[in-house]
Motif scaffolding. Structure first.
Motif, mmCIF file in Angstrom:
data_model
loop_
_atom_site.group_PDB
_atom_site.id
_atom_site.type_symbol
_atom_site.label_atom_id
_atom_site.label_comp_id
_atom_site.label_asym_id
_atom_site.label_seq_id
_atom_site.Cartn_x
_atom_site.Cartn_y
_atom_site.Cartn_z
ATOM 1 N N GLN A 330 0.824 -1.206 0.000
ATOM 2 C CA GLN A 330 0.000 0.000 0.000
ATOM 3 C C GLN A 330 0.859 1.256 0.000
ATOM 4 N N LEU A 331 1.912 1.262 0.823
ATOM 5 C CA LEU A 331 2.768 2.444 0.903
ATOM 6 C C LEU A 331 3.540 2.665 -0.391
ATOM 7 N N LEU A 332 3.975 1.591 -1.034
ATOM 8 C CA LEU A 332 4.642 1.740 -2.333
ATOM 9 C C LEU A 332 3.696 2.379 -3.347
ATOM 10 N N GLU A 333 2.445 1.998 -3.307
ATOM 11 C CA GLU A 333 1.456 2.585 -4.212
ATOM 12 C C GLU A 333 1.300 4.083 -3.956
ATOM 13 N N TYR A 334 1.286 4.476 -2.683
ATOM 14 C CA TYR A 334 1.192 5.902 -2.359
ATOM 15 C C TYR A 334 2.400 6.663 -2.902
ATOM 16 N N ILE A 335 3.579 6.068 -2.811
ATOM 17 C CA ILE A 335 4.793 6.713 -3.327
ATOM 18 C C ILE A 335 4.728 6.824 -4.842
ATOM 19 N N GLU A 336 4.332 5.738 -5.505
ATOM 20 C CA GLU A 336 4.246 5.746 -6.965
ATOM 21 C C GLU A 336 3.246 6.776 -7.466
ATOM 22 N N ASN A 337 2.159 6.961 -6.715
ATOM 23 C CA ASN A 337 1.127 7.916 -7.114
ATOM 24 C C ASN A 337 1.471 9.354 -6.754
ATOM 25 N N GLY A 338 2.542 9.542 -5.981
ATOM 26 C CA GLY A 338 2.922 10.886 -5.552
ATOM 27 C C GLY A 338 2.166 11.391 -4.342
ATOM 28 N N ASP A 339 1.409 10.499 -3.683
ATOM 29 C CA ASP A 339 0.680 10.894 -2.478
ATOM 30 C C ASP A 339 1.611 11.086 -1.290
ATOM 31 N N LEU A 340 2.706 10.338 -1.259
ATOM 32 C CA LEU A 340 3.707 10.467 -0.207
ATOM 33 C C LEU A 340 5.079 10.642 -0.845
ATOM 34 N N SER A 341 5.864 11.561 -0.302
ATOM 35 C CA SER A 341 7.237 11.801 -0.773
ATOM 36 C C SER A 341 8.173 11.754 0.421
ATOM 37 N N PRO A 342 8.425 10.547 0.950
ATOM 38 C CA PRO A 342 9.205 10.443 2.188
ATOM 39 C C PRO A 342 10.618 10.976 2.068
ATOM 40 N N GLU A 343 11.160 10.998 0.853
ATOM 41 C CA GLU A 343 12.539 11.453 0.667
ATOM 42 C C GLU A 343 12.710 12.933 0.958
ATOM 43 N N ALA A 344 11.593 13.664 1.086
ATOM 44 C CA ALA A 344 11.671 15.114 1.319
ATOM 45 C C ALA A 344 12.354 15.456 2.632
ATOM 46 N N ILE A 345 12.365 14.522 3.587
ATOM 47 C CA ILE A 345 12.963 14.849 4.888
ATOM 48 C C ILE A 345 14.488 14.725 4.895
ATOM 49 N N ILE A 346 15.072 14.180 3.828
ATOM 50 C CA ILE A 346 16.529 13.987 3.784
ATOM 51 C C ILE A 346 17.241 15.341 3.729
ATOM 52 N N THR A 347 18.242 15.484 4.573
ATOM 53 C CA THR A 347 19.068 16.702 4.545
ATOM 54 C C THR A 347 20.534 16.410 4.265
ATOM 55 N N HIS A 348 21.007 15.214 4.622
ATOM 56 C CA HIS A 348 22.431 14.919 4.517
ATOM 57 C C HIS A 348 22.645 13.605 3.757
#
Length: 376
Positions: A330-348
């Motif tokens: 389910q979470l992979l589907e959200y990422i593929e659809n652009g509903d979640l962008s978890p990588e946005a929190i990366i700073t380093h």
């Protein structure tokens, strides 16, 4: 924390996989180990439970993946066949934690599932902050991800995204809900992302790092609450309808929450293992009949746990390690659809050889650090 050369891992069981790591991360839970707070952590242990990569070798009984497959590895090691796995309770798997450290806590029978790189209390399995990793239970753990998505987009499927998702769904957050999230670390921030996606009406994020609070406000529309400046629970109650408190509250801080002087003394004397500061705030901030969801790690007895208040308010508590495997499709589907962008929190983004520096920056909250990614 240091980086060493060690022998490459070998297949030990017929269902093992050897993984070539392409990306790994430093988790907030790793800081418990780094600070010497987790029992049964030994010299030479390899840390890291958030990682992904390419399958290099498979055991003779592995059929789910093959050499060359690109996979994310859940931080929980589960068999897929025991009573708990069959009930989608993978973090309670009763077969994978067989190390001697599992017997340290005599009150846990059977012990919890083994975890990668997280002390011998959880099996002593070498972790993923490495070039190669032995992955047990190769027919159940590795999760294939499409080549169209970058490592950074899918890496957090290993832990913090499903952990945040479980925390939010455990808190029964739906459209129109109100929620308070204690802790603006990676799990807290991704909890805010999940709550926003689910349509939460008010999202309070509580922390004392202003740069993280500002990020939560700017990115997820959260209401920032600095607990150094106000009593967080009082502030939250005043901002909710009827001054009742939020529908659900998430403790994404855990046992290292800054508590009273008494708690600090008791912890140092080993009389207690966890601060109750965050839980006390959660109990105060949530409305009657609400839910306290706890993804934050706890490691022993808690001083000042206000059970009477929880009883009086009719609260529900949901907690524990994440049942990662059940949420991944389910979470992979959200990422593929652009509903979640978890990588946005990366700073380093750092090389694995600089891991010690990465830990120092993350632990000290230097350079406005939110999340550190390491690549071998």
């Amino acid at each position: 924390m240091r980086v060493d050369n060690v022998p490459d891992p070998k297949l030990q069981e017929k269902d093992d996989v050897i993984l070539r790591v392409t990306a790994t991360a430093i988790c907030g839970s790793d800081l418990h180990l780094y600070r010497g707070k987790m029992p049964a952590t030994e010299e030479g242990d390899i840390f890291g439970h958030e990682f992904m990569g390419v399958v290099e070798e498979v055991g003779s009984e592995v059929t789910a993946v093959k050499k060359g497959d690109r996979v994310v590895i859940p931080f929980v090691i589960a068999c897929g066949n025991c009573f708990f796995c069959q009930h989608d309770l993978m973090s309670a798997c009763e077969t994978t934690n067989t190390g001697p450290g599992a017997a340290i806590n005599k009150k846990i029978i059977p012990p919890p599932a083994a975890l990668f790189g997280f002390s011998h209390l959880y099996g002593g399995i070498p972790g993923g902050q490495a070039e190669f990793v032995r992955v047990p239970k190769g027919n159940f753990g590795p999760f294939k991800v499409p080549g169209s998505l970058s490592d950074e987009k899918v890496l957090f499927l290993s832990d913090i995204l499903p952990t945040a998702w479980q925390a939010v769904t455990n808190a029964n957050i739906t459209k129109g809900s109100t929620v308070a999230i204690y802790g603006a670390g990676p799990v807290g921030l991704l909890s805010a992302a999940c709550a926003k996606m689910l349509g939460a009406e008010q999202i309070f994020v509580v922390d004392h790092n202003d740069y993280r609070l500002q990020y939560a406000k700017d990115t997820y529309g959260a209401i920032p609450v600095n607990f150094d400046k106000v009593d967080a629970a009082e502030f939250i109650i005043e901002q909710t309808k009827g001054h009742r408190g939020v529908d659900g509250v998430i403790d994404a801080i855990g046992f290292e929450a800054k508590g009273s002087i008494l708690e600090t003394i008791m912890t140092n004397l080993k009389i207690e293992g966890s601060s109750g500061a965050a839980l006390r705030q959660c109990i105060a901030a949530v409305r009657r009949g609400g839910v306290v969801s706890v993804p934050g790690v706890y490691a022993g007895p808690i001083h000042g746990f206000l059970f009477g208040d929880a009883f009086d308010k009719g609260l529900t508590f949901k907690m524990g390690q994440t049942h990662v495997h059940k949420y991944l499709p389910q979470l992979l589907e959200y990422i593929e659809n652009g509903d979640l962008s978890p990588e946005a929190i990366i700073t380093h983004r750092m090389n694995l050889s600089d891991a010690a520096k990465g830990y120092e920056i993350f632990e000290k909250r230097e350079e406005e650090c939110r999340k550190v990614i390491l690549t071998p």
